[in-house]
Write a protein that holds these residues in place. Structure first.
Motif, PDB file in Angstrom:
ATOM      1  N   CYS A  54      15.130  17.300  -9.264  1.00 21.19           N
ATOM      2  CA  CYS A  54      16.215  17.931 -10.025  1.00 21.19           C
ATOM      3  C   CYS A  54      15.884  18.103 -11.507  1.00 21.19           C
ATOM      4  O   CYS A  54      16.700  18.632 -12.259  1.00 21.19           O
ATOM      5  CB  CYS A  54      17.501  17.119  -9.885  1.00 21.19           C
ATOM      6  N   ASP A  55      14.729  17.672 -11.943  1.00 17.70           N
ATOM      7  CA  ASP A  55      14.260  17.798 -13.323  1.00 17.70           C
ATOM      8  C   ASP A  55      15.079  16.985 -14.324  1.00 17.70           C
ATOM      9  O   ASP A  55      14.994  17.218 -15.526  1.00 17.70           O
ATOM     10  CB  ASP A  55      14.192  19.262 -13.748  1.00 17.70           C
ATOM     11  N   ALA A  56      15.855  16.019 -13.846  1.00 15.06           N
ATOM     12  CA  ALA A  56      16.597  15.133 -14.740  1.00 15.06           C
ATOM     13  C   ALA A  56      15.625  14.137 -15.367  1.00 15.06           C
ATOM     14  O   ALA A  56      14.630  13.754 -14.735  1.00 15.06           O
ATOM     15  CB  ALA A  56      17.684  14.384 -13.972  1.00 15.06           C
ATOM     16  N   PRO A  57      15.873  13.704 -16.604  1.00 19.06           N
ATOM     17  CA  PRO A  57      14.972  12.717 -17.220  1.00 19.06           C
ATOM     18  C   PRO A  57      15.044  11.373 -16.481  1.00 19.06           C
ATOM     19  O   PRO A  57      16.112  10.946 -16.053  1.00 19.06           O
ATOM     20  CB  PRO A  57      15.476  12.591 -18.647  1.00 19.06           C
ATOM     21  N   ILE A  58      13.897  10.755 -16.325  1.00 12.95           N
ATOM     22  CA  ILE A  58      13.818   9.428 -15.703  1.00 12.95           C
ATOM     23  C   ILE A  58      13.770   8.410 -16.840  1.00 12.95           C
ATOM     24  O   ILE A  58      12.886   8.487 -17.694  1.00 12.95           O
ATOM     25  CB  ILE A  58      12.577   9.303 -14.798  1.00 12.95           C
ATOM     26  N   PRO A  59      14.702   7.465 -16.892  1.00 13.05           N
ATOM     27  CA  PRO A  59      14.733   6.493 -17.986  1.00 13.05           C
ATOM     28  C   PRO A  59      13.425   5.696 -18.089  1.00 13.05           C
ATOM     29  O   PRO A  59      12.775   5.400 -17.089  1.00 13.05           O
ATOM     30  CB  PRO A  59      15.898   5.568 -17.622  1.00 13.05           C
ATOM     31  N   GLU A  60      13.077   5.361 -19.311  1.00 15.12           N
ATOM     32  CA  GLU A  60      11.842   4.629 -19.558  1.00 15.12           C
ATOM     33  C   GLU A  60      11.828   3.280 -18.835  1.00 15.12           C
ATOM     34  O   GLU A  60      10.792   2.846 -18.317  1.00 15.12           O
ATOM     35  CB  GLU A  60      11.631   4.413 -21.055  1.00 15.12           C
ATOM     36  N   ALA A  61      12.970   2.622 -18.777  1.00 14.37           N
ATOM     37  CA  ALA A  61      13.042   1.324 -18.095  1.00 14.37           C
ATOM     38  C   ALA A  61      12.666   1.473 -16.622  1.00 14.37           C
ATOM     39  O   ALA A  61      11.969   0.622 -16.064  1.00 14.37           O
ATOM     40  CB  ALA A  61      14.439   0.733 -18.224  1.00 14.37           C
ATOM     41  N   ARG A  62      13.105   2.535 -15.979  1.00 13.65           N
ATOM     42  CA  ARG A  62      12.756   2.779 -14.570  1.00 13.65           C
ATOM     43  C   ARG A  62      11.271   3.071 -14.435  1.00 13.65           C
ATOM     44  O   ARG A  62      10.611   2.592 -13.515  1.00 13.65           O
ATOM     45  CB  ARG A  62      13.583   3.941 -14.021  1.00 13.65           C
ATOM     46  N   ARG A  63      10.731   3.840 -15.361  1.00 13.85           N
ATOM     47  CA  ARG A  63       9.301   4.168 -15.304  1.00 13.85           C
ATOM     48  C   ARG A  63       8.436   2.927 -15.502  1.00 13.85           C
ATOM     49  O   ARG A  63       7.389   2.789 -14.875  1.00 13.85           O
ATOM     50  CB  ARG A  63       8.964   5.218 -16.364  1.00 13.85           C
ATOM     51  N   ARG A  64       8.894   2.005 -16.363  1.00 14.13           N
ATOM     52  CA  ARG A  64       8.135   0.763 -16.571  1.00 14.13           C
ATOM     53  C   ARG A  64       8.277  -0.169 -15.369  1.00 14.13           C
ATOM     54  O   ARG A  64       7.337  -0.856 -14.998  1.00 14.13           O
ATOM     55  CB  ARG A  64       8.608   0.049 -17.830  1.00 14.13           C
ATOM     56  N   ALA A  65       9.466  -0.198 -14.764  1.00 16.60           N
ATOM     57  CA  ALA A  65       9.717  -1.108 -13.638  1.00 16.60           C
ATOM     58  C   ALA A  65       8.998  -0.665 -12.374  1.00 16.60           C
ATOM     59  O   ALA A  65       8.560  -1.501 -11.569  1.00 16.60           O
ATOM     60  CB  ALA A  65      11.214  -1.205 -13.375  1.00 16.60           C
ATOM     61  N   SER A  67       0.820  -1.215   0.000  1.00 18.12           N
ATOM     62  CA  SER A  67       0.000   0.000   0.000  1.00 18.12           C
ATOM     63  C   SER A  67       0.854   1.266   0.000  1.00 18.12           C
ATOM     64  O   SER A  67       0.378   2.331  -0.385  1.00 18.12           O
ATOM     65  CB  SER A  67      -0.946   0.008   1.201  1.00 18.12           C
ATOM     66  N   LYS A  68       2.115   1.149   0.419  1.00 17.97           N
ATOM     67  CA  LYS A  68       3.006   2.304   0.450  1.00 17.97           C
ATOM     68  C   LYS A  68       3.745   2.525  -0.865  1.00 17.97           C
ATOM     69  O   LYS A  68       4.386   3.550  -1.040  1.00 17.97           O
ATOM     70  CB  LYS A  68       4.027   2.142   1.578  1.00 17.97           C
ATOM     71  N   LEU A  69       3.647   1.557  -1.788  1.00 17.68           N
ATOM     72  CA  LEU A  69       4.309   1.706  -3.078  1.00 17.68           C
ATOM     73  C   LEU A  69       3.619   2.791  -3.893  1.00 17.68           C
ATOM     74  O   LEU A  69       2.402   2.959  -3.815  1.00 17.68           O
ATOM     75  CB  LEU A  69       4.275   0.382  -3.853  1.00 17.68           C
ATOM     76  N   PRO A  70       4.396   3.536  -4.686  1.00 16.06           N
ATOM     77  CA  PRO A  70       3.774   4.564  -5.510  1.00 16.06           C
ATOM     78  C   PRO A  70       2.831   3.955  -6.541  1.00 16.06           C
ATOM     79  O   PRO A  70       3.031   2.829  -6.996  1.00 16.06           O
ATOM     80  CB  PRO A  70       4.956   5.255  -6.198  1.00 16.06           C
ATOM     81  N   LYS A  71       1.796   4.712  -6.888  1.00 15.56           N
ATOM     82  CA  LYS A  71       0.813   4.245  -7.854  1.00 15.56           C
ATOM     83  C   LYS A  71       0.601   5.336  -8.896  1.00 15.56           C
ATOM     84  O   LYS A  71       0.960   6.475  -8.701  1.00 15.56           O
ATOM     85  CB  LYS A  71      -0.508   3.939  -7.150  1.00 15.56           C
ATOM     86  N   GLY A  72      -0.007   4.971  -9.993  1.00 18.38           N
ATOM     87  CA  GLY A  72      -0.340   5.935 -11.023  1.00 18.38           C
ATOM     88  C   GLY A  72       0.765   6.085 -12.046  1.00 18.38           C
ATOM     89  O   GLY A  72       1.734   5.328 -12.064  1.00 18.38           O
ATOM     90  N   PRO A  73       0.634   7.080 -12.903  1.00 16.87           N
ATOM     91  CA  PRO A  73       1.628   7.275 -13.957  1.00 16.87           C
ATOM     92  C   PRO A  73       2.948   7.797 -13.399  1.00 16.87           C
ATOM     93  O   PRO A  73       2.971   8.579 -12.460  1.00 16.87           O
ATOM     94  CB  PRO A  73       0.981   8.301 -14.879  1.00 16.87           C
ATOM     95  N   SER A  74       4.027   7.340 -14.001  1.00 13.87           N
ATOM     96  CA  SER A  74       5.357   7.811 -13.603  1.00 13.87           C
ATOM     97  C   SER A  74       5.637   9.153 -14.269  1.00 13.87           C
ATOM     98  O   SER A  74       5.120   9.451 -15.343  1.00 13.87           O
ATOM     99  CB  SER A  74       6.426   6.812 -14.039  1.00 13.87           C
ATOM    100  N   LEU A  75       6.463   9.938 -13.644  1.00 10.32           N
ATOM    101  CA  LEU A  75       6.893  11.208 -14.237  1.00 10.32           C
ATOM    102  C   LEU A  75       8.008  10.949 -15.233  1.00 10.32           C
ATOM    103  O   LEU A  75       8.780  10.008 -15.086  1.00 10.32           O
ATOM    104  CB  LEU A  75       7.392  12.156 -13.146  1.00 10.32           C
ATOM    105  N   GLU A  76       8.106  11.781 -16.234  1.00  7.15           N
ATOM    106  CA  GLU A  76       9.189  11.661 -17.217  1.00  7.15           C
ATOM    107  C   GLU A  76      10.440  12.377 -16.735  1.00  7.15           C
ATOM    108  O   GLU A  76      11.539  12.081 -17.189  1.00  7.15           O
ATOM    109  CB  GLU A  76       8.740  12.186 -18.569  1.00  7.15           C
ATOM    110  N   HIS A  77      10.271  13.351 -15.828  1.00  7.38           N
ATOM    111  CA  HIS A  77      11.395  14.097 -15.272  1.00  7.38           C
ATOM    112  C   HIS A  77      11.284  14.099 -13.747  1.00  7.38           C
ATOM    113  O   HIS A  77      10.188  14.185 -13.198  1.00  7.38           O
ATOM    114  CB  HIS A  77      11.411  15.535 -15.796  1.00  7.38           C
ATOM    115  N   CYS A  78      12.421  14.024 -13.104  1.00  8.31           N
ATOM    116  CA  CYS A  78      12.492  13.993 -11.635  1.00  8.31           C
ATOM    117  C   CYS A  78      11.858  15.258 -11.060  1.00  8.31           C
ATOM    118  O   CYS A  78      12.129  16.364 -11.529  1.00  8.31           O
ATOM    119  CB  CYS A  78      13.956  13.880 -11.218  1.00  8.31           C
ATOM    120  N   GLU A  79      11.047  15.086 -10.031  1.00  8.69           N
ATOM    121  CA  GLU A  79      10.410  16.259  -9.438  1.00  8.69           C
ATOM    122  C   GLU A  79      11.364  17.048  -8.530  1.00  8.69           C
ATOM    123  O   GLU A  79      11.054  18.153  -8.137  1.00  8.69           O
ATOM    124  CB  GLU A  79       9.127  15.888  -8.698  1.00  8.69           C
TER     125      GLU A  79
END
Length: 87
Positions: A42-53, A28-40
């Motif tokens: 430092c605004d660095a891009p979040i790799p697609e593999a991390r967003r899918r995982a 229940s503590k795991l994040p849910k919903g859509p992943s962000l494309e950029h870090c909230e």
């Protein structure tokens, strides 16, 4: 094994229920919903593999590691080892 009024397997049933509750609480503590494309942070891009995982990921790896270091370790020995009790 005699356990008083408890039925056979009652102790194991209690252990199983405790483990299931802990798993449910952790999930229940795991994040849910859509992943962000950029870090909230430092605004660095979040790799697609991390967003899918990790669905619902909001931080890049370095920012997540920094956040984990801050939230980890309260300095309290919860195990109550014999050595810590003697100090």
């Amino acid at each position: 094994m005699a356990t008083g009024w408890a039925g056979d397997g009652a102790v194991q049933d209690q252990i199983d229920a405790t483990v299931k509750d802990a798993i449910k609480r952790a999930r229940s503590k795991l994040p849910k919903g859509p992943s962000l494309e950029h870090c909230e942070e430092c605004d660095a891009p979040i790799p697609e593999a991390r967003r899918r995982a990790l669905p619902g990921v909001r931080l890049c790896v370095p920012c997540q590691e920094a956040a984990d270091k801050v939230s980890a370790g309260s300095g309290y020995n919860r195990r109550g080892s014999k050595d810590s009790q003697l100090r």
